[in-house]
Scaffold this motif. Sequence first.
Motif, PDB file in Angstrom:
ATOM      1  N   HIS A 234      76.350  64.666   1.271  1.00  0.00           N
ATOM      2  CA  HIS A 234      75.339  64.171   2.206  1.00  0.00           C
ATOM      3  C   HIS A 234      75.792  64.463   3.633  1.00  0.00           C
ATOM      4  CE1 HIS A 234      72.978  61.277   4.623  1.00  0.00           C
ATOM      5  NE2 HIS A 234      72.028  61.617   3.765  1.00  0.00           N
TER       6      HIS A 234
ATOM      7  N   TYR B  95      76.235  62.682   6.021  1.00  0.00           N
ATOM      8  CA  TYR B  95      77.094  61.675   6.649  1.00  0.00           C
ATOM      9  C   TYR B  95      78.529  61.693   6.096  1.00  0.00           C
ATOM     10  CZ  TYR B  95      72.703  59.286   8.116  1.00  0.00           C
ATOM     11  OH  TYR B  95      71.488  58.953   8.658  1.00  0.00           O
TER      12      TYR B  95
ATOM     13  N   ASP C 132      70.147  66.134   3.050  1.00  0.00           N
ATOM     14  CA  ASP C 132      69.727  64.732   3.073  1.00  0.00           C
ATOM     15  C   ASP C 132      69.641  64.193   1.644  1.00  0.00           C
ATOM     16  OD1 ASP C 132      67.298  65.599   2.072  1.00  0.00           O
ATOM     17  OD2 ASP C 132      66.223  65.359   3.957  1.00  0.00           O
ATOM     18  N   SER C 133      69.366  62.889   1.549  1.00  0.00           N
ATOM     19  CA  SER C 133      69.464  62.220   0.249  1.00  0.00           C
ATOM     20  C   SER C 133      68.627  62.903  -0.828  1.00  0.00           C
ATOM     21  CB  SER C 133      68.994  60.765   0.357  1.00  0.00           C
ATOM     22  OG  SER C 133      68.984  60.312   1.661  1.00  0.00           O
TER      23      SER C 133
ATOM     24  N   PHE D  36      73.030  55.356  -4.870  1.00  0.00           N
ATOM     25  CA  PHE D  36      71.611  55.598  -5.167  1.00  0.00           C
ATOM     26  C   PHE D  36      71.299  57.099  -5.190  1.00  0.00           C
ATOM     27  CE2 PHE D  36      71.191  55.510  -0.481  1.00  0.00           C
ATOM     28  CZ  PHE D  36      70.322  56.567  -0.255  1.00  0.00           C
ATOM     29  N   MET D  37      72.064  57.892  -4.435  1.00  0.00           N
ATOM     30  CA  MET D  37      71.813  59.342  -4.391  1.00  0.00           C
ATOM     31  C   MET D  37      72.206  59.990  -5.722  1.00  0.00           C
ATOM     32  SD  MET D  37      73.226  60.186  -0.608  1.00  0.00           S
ATOM     33  CE  MET D  37      72.604  59.231   0.788  1.00  0.00           C
TER      34      MET D  37
ATOM     35  N   TYR E 209      61.464  53.324  -0.394  1.00  0.00           N
ATOM     36  CA  TYR E 209      62.342  54.313   0.241  1.00  0.00           C
ATOM     37  C   TYR E 209      63.344  54.805  -0.808  1.00  0.00           C
ATOM     38  CZ  TYR E 209      65.298  55.891   4.241  1.00  0.00           C
ATOM     39  OH  TYR E 209      66.014  56.605   5.158  1.00  0.00           O
TER      40      TYR E 209
ATOM     41  N   ASN F  92      66.313  55.205  -0.582  1.00  0.00           N
ATOM     42  CA  ASN F  92      67.532  54.382  -0.492  1.00  0.00           C
ATOM     43  C   ASN F  92      67.304  53.081  -1.261  1.00  0.00           C
ATOM     44  OD1 ASN F  92      67.612  56.316   1.590  1.00  0.00           O
ATOM     45  ND2 ASN F  92      69.079  55.093   2.761  1.00  0.00           N
TER      46      ASN F  92
ATOM     47  N   SER G 187      62.679  59.308   4.695  1.00  0.00           N
ATOM     48  CA  SER G 187      62.422  59.154   6.128  1.00  0.00           C
ATOM     49  C   SER G 187      61.628  60.348   6.654  1.00  0.00           C
ATOM     50  CB  SER G 187      63.738  58.994   6.889  1.00  0.00           C
ATOM     51  OG  SER G 187      64.628  60.022   6.529  1.00  0.00           O
TER      52      SER G 187
ATOM     53  N   HIS H 266      67.023  58.292  14.107  1.00  0.00           N
ATOM     54  CA  HIS H 266      66.606  58.147  12.703  1.00  0.00           C
ATOM     55  C   HIS H 266      65.706  56.920  12.595  1.00  0.00           C
ATOM     56  CE1 HIS H 266      66.904  57.684   8.353  1.00  0.00           C
ATOM     57  NE2 HIS H 266      67.352  58.935   8.327  1.00  0.00           N
TER      58      HIS H 266
ATOM     59  N   GLU I 243      65.617  54.635  10.610  1.00  0.00           N
ATOM     60  CA  GLU I 243      66.319  53.409  10.201  1.00  0.00           C
ATOM     61  C   GLU I 243      66.817  52.617  11.409  1.00  0.00           C
ATOM     62  OE1 GLU I 243      69.426  54.311   7.355  1.00  0.00           O
ATOM     63  OE2 GLU I 243      68.046  55.408   6.077  1.00  0.00           O
TER      64      GLU I 243
ATOM     65  N   SER J 261      64.262  62.413  10.160  1.00  0.00           N
ATOM     66  CA  SER J 261      65.317  62.255   9.146  1.00  0.00           C
ATOM     67  C   SER J 261      66.535  63.075   9.564  1.00  0.00           C
ATOM     68  CB  SER J 261      64.798  62.790   7.815  1.00  0.00           C
ATOM     69  OG  SER J 261      64.600  64.185   7.925  1.00  0.00           O
ATOM     70  N   THR J 262      67.610  62.985   8.786  1.00  0.00           N
ATOM     71  CA  THR J 262      68.807  63.762   9.140  1.00  0.00           C
ATOM     72  C   THR J 262      68.505  65.266   9.090  1.00  0.00           C
ATOM     73  OG1 THR J 262      69.598  63.607   6.849  1.00  0.00           O
ATOM     74  CG2 THR J 262      70.455  61.991   8.404  1.00  0.00           C
TER      75      THR J 262
ATOM     76  N   MET K  46      79.792  55.739   3.369  1.00  0.00           N
ATOM     77  CA  MET K  46      79.708  57.204   3.392  1.00  0.00           C
ATOM     78  C   MET K  46      81.067  57.833   3.657  1.00  0.00           C
ATOM     79  SD  MET K  46      76.950  58.847   2.845  1.00  0.00           S
ATOM     80  CE  MET K  46      75.220  58.544   2.568  1.00  0.00           C
TER      81      MET K  46
HETATM   82  P1  13P Z   1      68.346  60.869   5.059  1.00  0.00           P
HETATM   83  O1  13P Z   1      69.505  61.817   4.963  1.00  0.00           O
HETATM   84  O2  13P Z   1      67.469  61.025   3.878  1.00  0.00           O
HETATM   85  O3  13P Z   1      67.627  60.974   6.373  1.00  0.00           O
HETATM   86  O4  13P Z   1      68.917  59.388   4.885  1.00  0.00           O
HETATM   87  C1  13P Z   1      69.668  58.738   5.794  1.00  0.00           C
HETATM   88  C2  13P Z   1      70.511  57.727   5.137  1.00  0.00           C
HETATM   89  O5  13P Z   1      70.741  56.675   5.637  1.00  0.00           O
HETATM   90  C3  13P Z   1      71.104  58.048   3.859  1.00  0.00           C
HETATM   91  O6  13P Z   1      71.870  57.012   3.458  1.00  0.00           O
END
Ligand code: 13P
Length: 304
Positions: A24, A26, A40-41, A63-64, A112, A114, A129, A197, A199, A213-214, A262
Amino acid sequence: MAQESIKQEIRRLAKERNALLLAHNYQRDEIQEIADLTGDSLGLSIEAAGTDRQVIVFCGVHFMAESAAILAPDKLVLLPRPDAGCPMADMVTPDGLRQMKARHPGVPVVTYVNSSAAVKAESDICCTSANAVRVVNSLPAAEVLLVPDRNLGKYIAERTDKICHLWDGYCPTHERLPVAEVQRAMQDHPDALFMAHPECPPEILALAHHICSTSGMYDYAQSSPARKFIVGTEAGILWRLRRDNPEKEFILPSSRLICPNMKLTSLEDVLHSLQTMSPQITVPADVRERARATLERMLAVPRD
Ligand code: 13P
Ligand code: SF4
């Protein structure tokens, strides 16, 4: 073992095991560096489903890896750190969601990605996102339940005519970004664009030039003529942003933007996972089928 030797051994074993290494955006820099794909996820789970490799090593959170196991039930999905969870995903349980549904009979649940497989199984459709507003607007209903992120929920509610009922969850990492630190970064770098983001809390989003999103951040940074960006998401994203845009500057407005979950996965964990082919992530068949339908309804929503 020195870091370089561990990386070489990971690559050698991944080849021997016919494994795809996913990271991911992150994850720690060195994990992104050895991965076959960074993303991304949901994007990573779709890659997992599409690959012809038999083993998926998912460097991310629980969750991913579950999403990958749902979309690719014939593959062996490994999560090098099974304790890498997502506190936001844990803020909603299937029982809690059933109670919310009972208070709003017949109202569709948009969940979501997540979230746990068990919560997805209780939902009507997923969103990310990147596609949340499009998914909500695609539904024929006048009201929706948005689970579990209240910040993403509020962001959606401001962009749809539907009545939105929000679950009160949040991402602790994005939630602790102080408004004052973003304002200071914007004052220090008046020529920078602020990307955030969804979130992030609403006070932060109100300051953003672009909310995405990321993966959206990579596209925006690459296509924008701007040369400086303040980045309102987890610090791990900087590694690839900087690698792929060496002529641009990326500023993290706060040292608080670290998701401890992460950052759990180390090179040693990935090596150990490949050596032992564990820990494996599986989803019971009944939950998997219902969760899969929820994810597939989202994937069927036409793109703009
Ligand atoms: P995305 O990579 O899908 O934008 O998600 C961000 C996130 O918080 C994943 O845990
Ligand atoms: Fe969960 Fe937030 Fe960490 Fe993503 S960044 S895994 S949403 S706690």
